[in-house]
Design an enzyme around this catalytic site. Sequence first.
Site, PDB file in Angstrom:
ATOM      1  N   VAL A  64       0.804  -1.139   0.038  1.00 42.51           N
ATOM      2  CA  VAL A  64      -0.133  -0.156  -0.227  1.00 42.51           C
ATOM      3  C   VAL A  64       0.837   1.236  -0.017  1.00 42.51           C
ATOM      4  O   VAL A  64       0.444   2.363  -0.348  1.00 42.51           O
ATOM      5  CB  VAL A  64      -1.165   0.089   1.043  1.00 42.51           C
ATOM      6  N   TYR A 157       4.071   5.800  15.961  1.00 40.85           N
ATOM      7  CA  TYR A 157       2.853   4.792  15.741  1.00 40.85           C
ATOM      8  C   TYR A 157       1.799   5.610  16.316  1.00 40.85           C
ATOM      9  O   TYR A 157       0.721   5.652  15.561  1.00 40.85           O
ATOM     10  CB  TYR A 157       2.915   3.484  16.408  1.00 40.85           C
TER      11      TYR A 157
END
Length: 252
Positions: A64, A157
């Site tokens: 992706v 993250y």
Amino acid sequence: MSLDQFRLDGKVALVTGGNRGIGLAISRLFGKAGAQVMVNGRTRNAFVDELCASDAYGWSQGDVTDPATPDRIVEETLDRFGRIDILVNNAGIADNGDFHDFGDDRLAAITDTNFIAPFRIARAAVKQMLTQGGGAILNIGSISAEVANQPQLQVAYNASKAAVHQMTKVMAFEYAARGIRVNALAPGYVVSDMTAGGIANEAWNKVWTENTPMRRFGQPEEMANCALFLCSPASSYVTGSVLVADGGYLTH
């Protein structure tokens, strides 16, 4: 309301990172609910082979983070099934370490996978959904968007997932009147390849478990149940929401 509201008959779903973990559980459940499902992943495995034994499933391989992938996997979904009613932006990676030592290459990997790729894929899907008159998008976020995790340090993250949550809310506002619902799912600690190392780490396992009031880790199938609700007619008046499924982690 009847249980039929949880069915996806006649719908076509694209699930990124659908070859393992939460994505695989979502792909399986959506198929059982009647949807045709295009599964995306970087590598094909035995689980994908099992799904694709049914004509209700298709496989679209691709990383992706490749700028060409978002438009391509949407086009391949249209070529195979003729439309796209549901997008599940599930593909993601995690990394942790001290903020002051977190290099640009690691930062780019987190940002490209967890935020830029979902942005691009949603953009491609929305264009098609607008021509169809509507659709549903589910972005997989995280409780990490809301807290500072411990004992692992993972500011990049957490920031990437916070961006996903905010993107979800703004997209929902922008497209609500045009028939596209956009929601996010924020899992807690779920048994998967991503968490396997932490679960195997006795010290981390202890902290994660003790900070979760239900005193256990979630299962991918439990996240899939939440995803089905958010992508089905059962949640027809829900948009711009972040559904937390964390065993109570954020209650304290």
